[in-house]
Each structure stands twice: as structure tokens, then as C-alpha cells.
Write a protein that holds these residues in place. Sequence first.
Motif, PDB file in Angstrom:
ATOM      1  N   GLY A   1      -7.108   7.430 -11.273  1.00  0.00           N
ATOM      2  CA  GLY A   1      -6.587   6.152 -10.740  1.00  0.00           C
ATOM      3  C   GLY A   1      -6.842   5.063 -11.946  1.00  0.00           C
ATOM      4  N   PHE A   2      -6.512   3.754 -11.391  1.00  0.00           N
ATOM      5  CA  PHE A   2      -6.741   2.704 -12.323  1.00  0.00           C
ATOM      6  C   PHE A   2      -6.053   2.825 -13.664  1.00  0.00           C
TER       7      PHE A   2
ATOM      8  N   CYS B   1       3.303  -7.267  -5.778  1.00  0.00           N
ATOM      9  CA  CYS B   1       2.023  -7.498  -5.422  1.00  0.00           C
ATOM     10  C   CYS B   1       1.169  -6.319  -5.554  1.00  0.00           C
ATOM     11  N   GLY B   2      -0.151  -6.685  -5.115  1.00  0.00           N
ATOM     12  CA  GLY B   2      -1.352  -5.547  -5.209  1.00  0.00           C
ATOM     13  C   GLY B   2      -1.829  -5.131  -6.523  1.00  0.00           C
ATOM     14  N   ASP B   3      -2.049  -4.066  -6.815  1.00  0.00           N
ATOM     15  CA  ASP B   3      -2.467  -3.406  -7.919  1.00  0.00           C
ATOM     16  C   ASP B   3      -1.526  -3.663  -9.051  1.00  0.00           C
TER      17      ASP B   3
ATOM     18  N   SER C   1      -8.241  -3.178  -8.344  1.00  0.00           N
ATOM     19  CA  SER C   1      -8.959  -4.304  -7.711  1.00  0.00           C
ATOM     20  C   SER C   1      -9.314  -3.709  -6.410  1.00  0.00           C
ATOM     21  N   LEU C   2      -9.279  -4.339  -5.143  1.00  0.00           N
ATOM     22  CA  LEU C   2      -9.704  -3.727  -3.755  1.00  0.00           C
ATOM     23  C   LEU C   2      -8.840  -3.814  -2.858  1.00  0.00           C
ATOM     24  N   ILE C   3      -9.175  -2.898  -1.692  1.00  0.00           N
ATOM     25  CA  ILE C   3      -8.288  -2.800  -0.762  1.00  0.00           C
ATOM     26  C   ILE C   3      -8.033  -4.213  -0.115  1.00  0.00           C
TER      27      ILE C   3
ATOM     28  N   ALA D   1      -5.465  -6.052  -1.787  1.00  0.00           N
ATOM     29  CA  ALA D   1      -3.921  -5.482  -1.741  1.00  0.00           C
ATOM     30  C   ALA D   1      -3.358  -5.827  -0.280  1.00  0.00           C
TER      31      ALA D   1
HETATM   32  C1  LIG Z   1     -10.520   6.513  -7.171  1.00  0.00           C
HETATM   33  C2  LIG Z   1     -10.167   5.278  -6.261  1.00  0.00           C
HETATM   34  C3  LIG Z   1     -11.446   4.700  -5.356  1.00  0.00           C
HETATM   35  C4  LIG Z   1     -11.175   3.530  -4.954  1.00  0.00           C
HETATM   36  N1  LIG Z   1     -12.404   3.136  -4.237  1.00  0.00           N
HETATM   37  C5  LIG Z   1     -11.962   1.835  -3.362  1.00  0.00           C
HETATM   38  C6  LIG Z   1     -12.913   1.443  -2.629  1.00  0.00           C
HETATM   39  O1  LIG Z   1     -14.065   2.059  -2.217  1.00  0.00           O
HETATM   40  N2  LIG Z   1     -12.740   0.074  -2.114  1.00  0.00           N
HETATM   41  C7  LIG Z   1     -11.702  -0.728  -2.219  1.00  0.00           C
HETATM   42  O2  LIG Z   1     -11.674  -1.917  -1.632  1.00  0.00           O
HETATM   43  N3  LIG Z   1     -10.910  -0.292  -3.126  1.00  0.00           N
HETATM   44  C8  LIG Z   1     -10.825   0.829  -3.720  1.00  0.00           C
HETATM   45  N4  LIG Z   1      -9.854   1.253  -4.591  1.00  0.00           N
HETATM   46  C9  LIG Z   1      -8.912   0.358  -4.998  1.00  0.00           C
HETATM   47  C10 LIG Z   1      -7.880   0.579  -3.843  1.00  0.00           C
HETATM   48  O3  LIG Z   1      -7.595   1.847  -3.702  1.00  0.00           O
HETATM   49  C11 LIG Z   1      -6.627  -0.252  -4.294  1.00  0.00           C
HETATM   50  O4  LIG Z   1      -7.090  -1.622  -4.945  1.00  0.00           O
HETATM   51  C12 LIG Z   1      -5.388  -0.519  -3.474  1.00  0.00           C
HETATM   52  O5  LIG Z   1      -5.137   1.031  -2.895  1.00  0.00           O
HETATM   53  C13 LIG Z   1      -4.199  -0.783  -4.003  1.00  0.00           C
HETATM   54  O6  LIG Z   1      -3.136  -1.072  -3.050  1.00  0.00           O
HETATM   55  P1  LIG Z   1      -1.820  -1.255  -3.704  1.00  0.00           P
HETATM   56  O7  LIG Z   1      -1.009  -1.078  -2.340  1.00  0.00           O
HETATM   57  O8  LIG Z   1      -1.644  -2.417  -4.452  1.00  0.00           O
HETATM   58  O9  LIG Z   1      -1.371   0.175  -4.486  1.00  0.00           O
HETATM   59  P2  LIG Z   1      -1.438   1.594  -4.228  1.00  0.00           P
HETATM   60  O10 LIG Z   1      -2.330   1.986  -2.938  1.00  0.00           O
HETATM   61  O11 LIG Z   1      -1.898   2.344  -5.480  1.00  0.00           O
HETATM   62  O12 LIG Z   1       0.068   1.933  -3.566  1.00  0.00           O
HETATM   63  C14 LIG Z   1       1.088   2.088  -4.444  1.00  0.00           C
HETATM   64  C15 LIG Z   1       2.026   3.115  -3.751  1.00  0.00           C
HETATM   65  O13 LIG Z   1       3.307   2.977  -4.339  1.00  0.00           O
HETATM   66  C16 LIG Z   1       3.620   4.467  -4.815  1.00  0.00           C
HETATM   67  N5  LIG Z   1       4.672   4.444  -5.682  1.00  0.00           N
HETATM   68  C17 LIG Z   1       4.358   4.558  -7.031  1.00  0.00           C
HETATM   69  N6  LIG Z   1       5.334   4.526  -7.975  1.00  0.00           N
HETATM   70  C18 LIG Z   1       6.458   4.539  -7.017  1.00  0.00           C
HETATM   71  C19 LIG Z   1       7.828   4.698  -7.060  1.00  0.00           C
HETATM   72  N7  LIG Z   1       8.551   4.604  -8.375  1.00  0.00           N
HETATM   73  N8  LIG Z   1       8.598   4.582  -6.139  1.00  0.00           N
HETATM   74  C20 LIG Z   1       8.168   4.606  -4.873  1.00  0.00           C
HETATM   75  N9  LIG Z   1       6.739   4.583  -4.499  1.00  0.00           N
HETATM   76  C21 LIG Z   1       6.058   4.545  -5.673  1.00  0.00           C
HETATM   77  C22 LIG Z   1       2.410   5.066  -5.207  1.00  0.00           C
HETATM   78  O14 LIG Z   1       2.649   6.406  -4.474  1.00  0.00           O
HETATM   79  C23 LIG Z   1       1.601   4.531  -4.031  1.00  0.00           C
HETATM   80  O15 LIG Z   1       1.611   5.097  -2.543  1.00  0.00           O
HETATM   81  C24 LIG Z   1     -10.175   2.589  -5.192  1.00  0.00           C
HETATM   82  C25 LIG Z   1      -9.140   2.982  -5.924  1.00  0.00           C
HETATM   83  C26 LIG Z   1      -9.274   4.166  -6.646  1.00  0.00           C
HETATM   84  C27 LIG Z   1      -8.079   4.961  -7.539  1.00  0.00           C
END
Ligand SMILES: Cc1cc2nc3c(=O)[nH]c(=O)nc-3n(C[C@H](O)[C@H](O)[C@H](O)COP(=O)(O)OP(=O)(O)OC[C@H]3O[C@@H](n4cnc5c(N)ncnc54)[C@H](O)[C@@H]3O)c2cc1C
Length: 99
Positions: free
Chosen positions: A11-12, A53-55, A61-63, A66
Motif C-alpha cells: 500500500g501507499f 481526489c483522495g489518496d 492519508s486517512l479514509i 478520502a
Molecule cells: C495497509 C493500509 C492500511 C490502512 N489503514 C487505515 C486506517 O486504519 N485508517 C484510515 O483511516 N486509513 C487507512 N488507510 C488509508 C486508506 O485506506 C486510504 O486513505 C483510502 O482508502 C483512500 O481512498 P481513495 O478512494 O482515495 O483510494 P483507494 O481506496 O486506493 O481507491 C482507489 C480505487 O481505484 C481503483 N483503481 C486504481 N487504478 C484504477 C484504474 N486504472 N481504473 C479503475 N480503477 C482503478 C483501485 O482498485 C481502488 O479501488 C490504510 C491504507 C493501507 C494501504
Amino acid sequence: MRADLVLIAAGFVGPEVDQLTLAERHLTARQTLSVTSDWRLRDLEGATPVFACGDAVRGQSLIVWAIAEGRSAAAAIDAALGGGPSALPAPVEPYALSW
Ligand SMILES: Cc1cc2nc3c(=O)[nH]c(=O)nc-3n(C[C@H](O)[C@H](O)[C@H](O)COP(=O)(O)OP(=O)(O)OC[C@H]3O[C@@H](n4cnc5c(N)ncnc54)[C@H](O)[C@@H]3O)c2cc1C
């Protein structure tokens, strides 16, 4: 260490900018997607806007961020599609480092 199969679950690791075929001007210094104040990908050519938006924008960052950014980007998309202000909640602005 010998192994038949190695699976990397990391991740990250940031957005896959090479697969998105983005240029440096679309990225921040931290290699996240650079957006304008209304969540549009910065300096993107063409008539069709791309929102982010988001990560992918903020970096790891944090959920809660997001979720808040997703809601704010949804309001920006609603405004773009509707041609006027959106009634949807927009709780946050894009993270300053992505500007
Ligand atoms: C191991 C780990 C533990 C974590 N623990 C915590 C915690 O305890 N508390 C907390 O608040 N946060 C935690 N986080 C952080 C949190 O998960 C993220 O900040 C959050 O999920 C970001 O959401 P997002 O929607 O921006 O991105 P993501 O959740 O990464 O969603 C992005 C989505 O886009 C999809 N995608 C990527 N490329 C493509 C493409 N080309 N076409 C279509 N789809 C695509 C991916 O499959 C994914 O489903 C953790 C993260 C990790 C990796």
C-alpha cells in the motif's frame, strides 16, 4: 530465499501515473495528481474534464479524508454537469500541496 511465487502486496505506493499517461505538469512534487480548486486535473488538454481526489491527489492519508474529498469532488462534478452551483455538500478543498 528460494520461492516458487512471490506476491507483493504494497500500500501507499502512489497513483500509477505511467498508466494514466500523465506528464510532469499534471503531477505535484510528490508525484500525486495535481488538481485545481474544483478538483479538475490541472493543465489537461481537451474538452472533457477529469476529476481526481483522495489518496491519488492528497497522497497516502486517512479514509475520512478520502470520504470528504470524494463528496467535495462529487459536488464539483455535479456543478460541471449542471452548469451551475451544486447543492451537494463540499466539506473540504483540495489539499494545498496538490495546487
Ligand atoms: C495497509 C493500509 C492500511 C490502512 N489503514 C487505515 C486506517 O486504519 N485508517 C484510515 O483511516 N486509513 C487507512 N488507510 C488509508 C486508506 O485506506 C486510504 O486513505 C483510502 O482508502 C483512500 O481512498 P481513495 O478512494 O482515495 O483510494 P483507494 O481506496 O486506493 O481507491 C482507489 C480505487 O481505484 C481503483 N483503481 C486504481 N487504478 C484504477 C484504474 N486504472 N481504473 C479503475 N480503477 C482503478 C483501485 O482498485 C481502488 O479501488 C490504510 C491504507 C493501507 C494501504
